[in-house]
Write a protein that holds these residues in place. Sequence first.
Motif, mmCIF file in Angstrom:
data_model
loop_
_atom_site.group_PDB
_atom_site.id
_atom_site.type_symbol
_atom_site.label_atom_id
_atom_site.label_comp_id
_atom_site.label_asym_id
_atom_site.label_seq_id
_atom_site.Cartn_x
_atom_site.Cartn_y
_atom_site.Cartn_z
ATOM 1 N N SER A 284 1.100 40.622 54.972
ATOM 2 C CA SER A 284 1.394 41.386 53.754
ATOM 3 C C SER A 284 2.489 42.412 54.003
ATOM 4 O O SER A 284 3.435 42.544 53.216
ATOM 5 C CB SER A 284 0.134 42.077 53.236
ATOM 6 N N ALA B 11 6.313 42.250 52.478
ATOM 7 C CA ALA B 11 6.771 43.425 51.728
ATOM 8 C C ALA B 11 8.098 43.935 52.277
ATOM 9 O O ALA B 11 8.984 44.355 51.514
ATOM 10 C CB ALA B 11 5.712 44.523 51.784
ATOM 11 N N SER B 12 8.269 43.894 53.605
ATOM 12 C CA SER B 12 9.553 44.324 54.193
ATOM 13 C C SER B 12 10.682 43.384 53.779
ATOM 14 O O SER B 12 11.808 43.831 53.537
ATOM 15 C CB SER B 12 9.440 44.379 55.716
ATOM 16 N N VAL C 262 10.831 41.668 50.919
ATOM 17 C CA VAL C 262 11.126 41.913 49.501
ATOM 18 C C VAL C 262 11.930 43.202 49.325
ATOM 19 O O VAL C 262 12.888 43.262 48.542
ATOM 20 C CB VAL C 262 9.818 41.961 48.679
ATOM 21 N N LEU C 263 11.558 44.242 50.087
ATOM 22 C CA LEU C 263 12.326 45.487 50.015
ATOM 23 C C LEU C 263 13.739 45.284 50.537
ATOM 24 O O LEU C 263 14.700 45.884 50.031
ATOM 25 C CB LEU C 263 11.611 46.586 50.815
ATOM 26 N N SER D 115 15.697 43.731 47.757
ATOM 27 C CA SER D 115 16.030 44.764 46.778
ATOM 28 C C SER D 115 17.203 45.604 47.261
ATOM 29 O O SER D 115 18.098 45.947 46.493
ATOM 30 C CB SER D 115 14.798 45.645 46.541
ATOM 31 N N ASN E 268 10.771 45.835 43.761
ATOM 32 C CA ASN E 268 9.902 46.891 44.277
ATOM 33 C C ASN E 268 8.460 46.702 43.830
ATOM 34 O O ASN E 268 7.522 46.913 44.603
ATOM 35 C CB ASN E 268 10.417 48.258 43.819
ATOM 36 N N ALA F 163 6.957 43.906 45.841
ATOM 37 C CA ALA F 163 6.609 44.347 47.198
ATOM 38 C C ALA F 163 5.279 45.102 47.188
ATOM 39 O O ALA F 163 4.429 44.910 48.066
ATOM 40 C CB ALA F 163 7.718 45.234 47.750
ATOM 41 N N LYS F 164 5.088 45.969 46.187
ATOM 42 C CA LYS F 164 3.832 46.723 46.106
ATOM 43 C C LYS F 164 2.646 45.798 45.819
ATOM 44 O O LYS F 164 1.561 45.968 46.370
ATOM 45 C CB LYS F 164 3.945 47.792 45.010
ATOM 46 N N SER G 142 1.833 43.869 48.982
ATOM 47 C CA SER G 142 1.213 44.760 49.967
ATOM 48 C C SER G 142 -0.251 45.021 49.630
ATOM 49 O O SER G 142 -1.106 45.050 50.513
ATOM 50 C CB SER G 142 2.003 46.070 50.013
#
Length: 310
Positions: A218, A222-223, A225-226, A229, A296, A299-300, A303
């Motif tokens: 997870s 998330a890293s 996806v960020l 972005s 963003n 990503a949240k 996560s």
Amino acid sequence: MANSMNVHEMIKDKRQKSRRHKLEKAIPFLLFLAASVSVVTTVGILLTLIVETVMFFSEVSFREFFLSTEMSPLNPSNPTFSILPLLSATLLSTIIAMLVAIPIGLSTAVYLSEYATDRARRVLKPMVEVLAGIPTIVYGFFAFTFVTPVLREIIPILDRTNILSPGIVMGIMIIPMVASLSEDALSAVPNQMREGAMAFGATKFEATVKIVIPAAISGIIASFVLGISRAIGETMIVTIASGSTKNLTFDITQSMQTMTAYIVEVTSGDAGAGTTAYYSLYAVAITLFIFTLSMNMLAKYISKRYREVY
């Protein structure tokens, strides 16, 4: 005399307590004002984008903006407004950047988390993170003056400005973000899981690939996806190295213009204030805003949805 001094001290102490009490009451209000600054700023930016975007779409149809293929806002006889050339350049540069950042960043994170000694980690991790502190305009000149000439030796048909070299350099710029966040996620996996896997005969590499990485997936995703972005919103590198040709093409050797580079071009004075070309930058900006906001939020969601609690 002693009693009068005690009374004086009691009065002084009472006044001090009163001032502290008033300060305690004021602190939540001051903190609320500080917290409200970012919210008010975001609302102000969003309202500005929406109002100016409405002005643009009162003159240009949604069909032309989202479905046509030509972008020529400064053509005096027949201006055209299509976001597709800018969108394709943005997506291509982002894909190239992530093809560079994901394997190198994840490999760096695995090394730092699973193989490096504590001393090596304390030295190497800050060195990797230094890359994130370099101004993006420096990366842009690095792409234009070094990476592009080197690539032209390998790919002779590569244009002087192209989407390949800024994409590669953006990937280098994003490596610290992917490596640092992924390393944090990998380090959060309990040692008992590694030791348990190796107790069953797994090698260190097998334990890392089959146990540790899935357990931290997870945070790792998330890293990524960020990082996507960050690549979508990058401005200076693509402005300097990718050119300003509004091509709807998937040829990475050609000059192309991303959404952020277009906003820079329009705001630099090429389009007069109040013209349709000027308002088009707000339509492009709100599209970019929606893209980065979606990334963003994704990503949240990832996560929270796939987070493991040990």
